[in-house]
Design a protein around this motif. Structure first.
Motif: not given
Length: 131
Positions: A50-67
């Motif tokens: 319901e509430a969005l985060p203030d910040l998203i920290f995102l790695d680039l190299n990941m399985p399934v869906m990358n950054g």
């Protein structure tokens, strides 16, 4: 002090998740941090929240869906498109950094090796007025 931020960390590395959340707890125990192990799970969490985060920290190299795939999807037309995304990765090549910024990344941080450096980086990002 400023309001306590909420964070979504999208990273598949369990060690990096633990170090990140430990650094946040060191800064302020009240900082809420949810974790997703890949971009797809990150989008699912955003969709279900319901509430969005203030910040998203995102790695680039990941399985399934990358950054990069996550950035493309979220910044195109997602309800979280205006949430700042900070790339938090071991990748440091200029092409990757430029692509991430063109897709809407707010900032790009190379994962530091020392815990104290991570604490300093996160504190500066979360509470810029107190630097």
């Amino acid at each position: 002090m400023l309001n306590t931020p909420t964070i979504l960390l999208i990273d598949d590395d369990i060690d990096d998740q633990e170090i990140f959340t430990s650094a946040l707890a060191f800064i302020d125990n009240a900082i809420a941090c949810k974790i997703a192990p890949n971009g797809y799970e990150g989008i699912m969490q955003l969709n279900d929240s319901e509430a969005l985060p203030d910040l998203i920290f995102l790695d680039l190299n990941m399985p399934v869906m990358n950054g990069i795939q996550f950035l493309r999807e979220v910044k195109a037309a997602h309800k979280a498109k205006d949430v700042p995304v900070i790339i938090f990765s071991t990748a440091s090549d200029i092409k990757t950094i430029e692509e991430a910024k063109q897709l809407g990344a707010h900032d790009f941080i190379t994962k530091p090796e020392k815990f104290s450096e991570l604490v300093g980086l996160l504190h500066g990002l979360l509470f810029p007025a107190t630097r």
